[in-house]
Design an enzyme around this catalytic site. Structure first.
Site, PDB file in Angstrom:
ATOM      1  N   PRO A   1      23.685 -75.039 -54.405  1.00 53.68           N
ATOM      2  CA  PRO A   1      22.071 -74.960 -55.218  1.00 53.68           C
ATOM      3  C   PRO A   1      21.204 -74.507 -53.956  1.00 53.68           C
ATOM      4  O   PRO A   1      21.086 -74.972 -52.967  1.00 53.68           O
ATOM      5  CB  PRO A   1      21.900 -76.294 -55.511  1.00 53.68           C
TER       6      PRO A   1
ATOM      7  N   CYS B   1      16.990 -73.356 -54.330  1.00 53.71           N
ATOM      8  CA  CYS B   1      15.602 -73.255 -54.878  1.00 53.71           C
ATOM      9  C   CYS B   1      15.276 -71.808 -54.641  1.00 53.71           C
ATOM     10  O   CYS B   1      15.338 -71.111 -53.511  1.00 53.71           O
ATOM     11  CB  CYS B   1      14.693 -74.323 -54.049  1.00 53.71           C
TER      12      CYS B   1
ATOM     13  N   TYR C   1      14.310 -86.403 -51.381  1.00 56.46           N
ATOM     14  CA  TYR C   1      13.881 -86.627 -52.823  1.00 56.46           C
ATOM     15  C   TYR C   1      14.180 -87.876 -53.350  1.00 56.46           C
ATOM     16  O   TYR C   1      14.685 -89.148 -52.788  1.00 56.46           O
ATOM     17  CB  TYR C   1      14.626 -85.410 -53.574  1.00 56.46           C
TER      18      TYR C   1
ATOM     19  N   ARG D   1      24.806 -84.889 -55.205  1.00 61.64           N
ATOM     20  CA  ARG D   1      24.533 -84.758 -53.833  1.00 61.64           C
ATOM     21  C   ARG D   1      24.059 -85.627 -52.997  1.00 61.64           C
ATOM     22  O   ARG D   1      22.875 -86.357 -53.680  1.00 61.64           O
ATOM     23  CB  ARG D   1      24.007 -83.373 -53.535  1.00 61.64           C
TER      24      ARG D   1
ATOM     25  N   ARG E   1      23.702 -70.064 -47.437  1.00 60.76           N
ATOM     26  CA  ARG E   1      23.006 -68.780 -46.757  1.00 60.76           C
ATOM     27  C   ARG E   1      24.140 -67.933 -46.548  1.00 60.76           C
ATOM     28  O   ARG E   1      23.884 -66.471 -46.688  1.00 60.76           O
ATOM     29  CB  ARG E   1      22.496 -69.067 -45.563  1.00 60.76           C
TER      30      ARG E   1
HETATM   31  C1  LIG Z   1      17.178 -70.925 -49.947  1.00 65.10           C
HETATM   32  C2  LIG Z   1      17.523 -72.334 -49.832  1.00 65.10           C
HETATM   33  C3  LIG Z   1      17.378 -72.927 -50.846  1.00 65.10           C
HETATM   34  C4  LIG Z   1      17.986 -74.397 -51.068  1.00 65.10           C
HETATM   35  N1  LIG Z   1      17.766 -75.156 -52.130  1.00 65.10           N
HETATM   36  C5  LIG Z   1      18.397 -76.196 -52.275  1.00 65.10           C
HETATM   37  C6  LIG Z   1      18.424 -76.857 -53.670  1.00 65.10           C
HETATM   38  O1  LIG Z   1      17.847 -76.425 -54.609  1.00 65.10           O
HETATM   39  N2  LIG Z   1      19.175 -78.054 -53.614  1.00 65.10           N
HETATM   40  C7  LIG Z   1      19.935 -78.670 -52.604  1.00 65.10           C
HETATM   41  O2  LIG Z   1      20.400 -79.471 -52.749  1.00 65.10           O
HETATM   42  N3  LIG Z   1      19.929 -77.986 -51.377  1.00 65.10           N
HETATM   43  C8  LIG Z   1      19.339 -76.811 -51.309  1.00 65.10           C
HETATM   44  N4  LIG Z   1      19.401 -76.043 -49.921  1.00 65.10           N
HETATM   45  C9  LIG Z   1      20.462 -76.645 -49.113  1.00 65.10           C
HETATM   46  C10 LIG Z   1      21.613 -75.637 -49.215  1.00 65.10           C
HETATM   47  O3  LIG Z   1      22.103 -75.920 -50.709  1.00 65.10           O
HETATM   48  C11 LIG Z   1      22.680 -75.956 -48.360  1.00 65.10           C
HETATM   49  O4  LIG Z   1      23.015 -77.440 -48.323  1.00 65.10           O
HETATM   50  C12 LIG Z   1      22.265 -75.850 -46.955  1.00 65.10           C
HETATM   51  O5  LIG Z   1      21.595 -74.685 -46.897  1.00 65.10           O
HETATM   52  C13 LIG Z   1      23.286 -75.792 -45.932  1.00 65.10           C
HETATM   53  O6  LIG Z   1      24.385 -74.734 -46.192  1.00 65.10           O
HETATM   54  P1  LIG Z   1      24.368 -73.267 -45.549  1.00 65.10           P
HETATM   55  O7  LIG Z   1      24.495 -73.572 -43.808  1.00 65.10           O
HETATM   56  O8  LIG Z   1      25.694 -72.462 -46.206  1.00 65.10           O
HETATM   57  O9  LIG Z   1      23.167 -72.541 -45.743  1.00 65.10           O
HETATM   58  C14 LIG Z   1      18.861 -74.722 -50.052  1.00 65.10           C
HETATM   59  C15 LIG Z   1      19.061 -73.769 -48.991  1.00 65.10           C
HETATM   60  C16 LIG Z   1      18.451 -72.674 -48.753  1.00 65.10           C
HETATM   61  C17 LIG Z   1      18.881 -71.546 -47.699  1.00 65.10           C
END
Ligand SMILES: Cc1cc2nc3c(=O)[nH]c(=O)nc-3n(C[C@H](O)[C@H](O)[C@H](O)COP(=O)(O)O)c2cc1C
Length: 376
Positions: free
Chosen positions: A24, A26, A184, A232, A326
């Site tokens: 997920p 945002c 949250y 989560r 990412r």
């Molecule tokens: C642009 C962006 C938006 C995110 N929005 C959410 C979200 O809506 N809900 C959530 O649980 N985590 C959110 N995260 C966290 C990611 O889901 C993820 O847990 C975190 O980025 C680590 O994973 P990665 O290293 O693959 O980026 C967001 C991360 C990024 C980069």
């Protein structure tokens, strides 16, 4: 033999064709009172074509007060539902992945600016709103005091989760996840750093878990029995006096008993005092612990970027699914490339199928494709 990352996985009546999940994320782009628009259509529409095992939509607020920013996605009005229907329709008609929504309430972290506008709490001229939380505790230095929820307020939140769940089902989402992580509302009830209540929703761990377990049970009761539901969590606050991995293990046992189909294991996000050492797959040990102590499917997330690491996490039994955020923004066709790298198969839409490297091998003279594989 297919690499473990490309093995299917069944959750209730839903089968994921592989273990790669779009995390997920945002988008902070729903500028019209929580409603999705062209950005969401293109963002999710494009990702839905990428051959992923599953795609989760961003944190989606169950009420307007539960948004982090004015631009967060919501599903609390008929207008929100109509707008999201257009995005879901494309993903279902043209995409090759199942989809879920992450149901969220930002709690004390509501009423902030978008990160790229600084991320501070909204000022007087920026239409701020009063955030709600288990207790009127300030978590970050620059965050205003939230209002402590009373019983009537808690009942309202339950109803909002239920109503939004019905909307998500009506829209056709295949799976649902509750956002119980990152400081949250649900997480704020769990952590002793943010829950200072003296009623049966505060104090002991059992009391602090009560609110989120009741929300989970309420959602499970209205979400169809054939569709998977997960949550989560932040498996640890990574801070003195905070929520711990041991607490998460007890919590996961309780969730499992309520019919939870998977735990999406993240961490932190509650207090600026957290101490986390970052690195590839840094949250995988948390997932591994919960999965193997509790016997429940998990998703591992956090700095998993290479196909080799993702495959190893599944192969070694640290998680059942691997989520990328990412890494997928960086390479929206990550699943295709991982399939190439590991010798697995990921779905292509017919319109794009001709780009699969083994179908124009002359362009890659250095590679040996063996016999051409059928498109899946
Ligand atoms: C642009 C962006 C938006 C995110 N929005 C959410 C979200 O809506 N809900 C959530 O649980 N985590 C959110 N995260 C966290 C990611 O889901 C993820 O847990 C975190 O980025 C680590 O994973 P990665 O290293 O693959 O980026 C967001 C991360 C990024 C980069």
């Amino acid at each position: 033999m297919s690499p473990p990352l490309f093995e299917p996985l069944a959750l209730r009546d839903l089968t994921l064709p592989n273990r790669i999940v779009v995390a997920p994320m945002c988008q902070y782009s729903a500028n019209d009172d929580g409603s999705a628009n062209d950005w969401h259509l293109v963002h999710y529409g494009s990702l839905s074509l990428g051959g992923f095992g599953h795609m989760m939509f961003e944190a989606t607020a169950v009420e307007a007060r539960g948004r982090i920013t004015h631009a967060c996605l919501g599903l609390y009005s008929d207008a929100n539902e109509r707008a999201l229907e257009r995005v879901v329709r494309f993903c279902k008609a043209s995409g090759n992945t199942s989809i879920s929504l992450q149901l969220a309430h930002a709690g004390a972290k509501a009423s902030h600016r978008i990160k790229w506008d600084g991320g501070q709490p909204l000022g007087a001229g920026e239409r701020p709103w009063a955030a709600i939380a288990p207790s009127a505790v300030v978590t970050a230095a620059d965050t205003p005091n939230p209002e402590a929820l009373d019983r009537a307020g808690m009942r309202t939140v339950f109803e909002q989760f239920e109503t939004t769940t019905r909307r998500a089902d009506r829209l056709g989402f295949d799976m649902l996840e509750l956002h119980g992580a990152h400081g949250y509302l649900l997480h704020e009830f769990l952590s002793p750093l943010t829950n200072l209540r003296d009623d049966e929703y505060g104090g002991s761990r059992e009391n602090r878990m009560r609110f989120s377990l009741e929300v989970f049970a309420a959602v499970r009761a209205v979400w169809p029995a054939d569709k998977p539901l997960g949550i989560r969590i932040s498996a640890s606050d990574h801070a003195d006096g905070g929520w711990t991995l041991e607490d998460s293990t007890v919590y996961a046992h309780e969730l499992k008993a309520l019919g939870c189909d998977f735990i999406d294991v993240s961490s932190g996000g509650l207090t600026p005092a957290q101490k986390i050492t970052l690195g590839p797959g840094y949250q995988v040990p948390l997932s591994s612990h919960i999965r193997n102590k509790v016997g429940i499917p998990t998703m591992a997330v956090g700095m998993i970027v290479t196909p080799e690491l993702a495959n190893q996490v599944v192969a070694e039994g640290h998680a059942d699914m691997v989520e990328l955020a990412r890494g997928i923004l960086l390479d929206p066709r990550w699943a295709w490339h991982a399939a190439e790298a590991l010798g697995g198969k990921a779905a292509y839409p017919n319109q794009h199928a001709r780009c699969r490297p083994d179908l124009w091998p002359e362009a890659f003279p250095e590679r040996d494709f063996g016999d051409p594989a059928p498109n899946v």
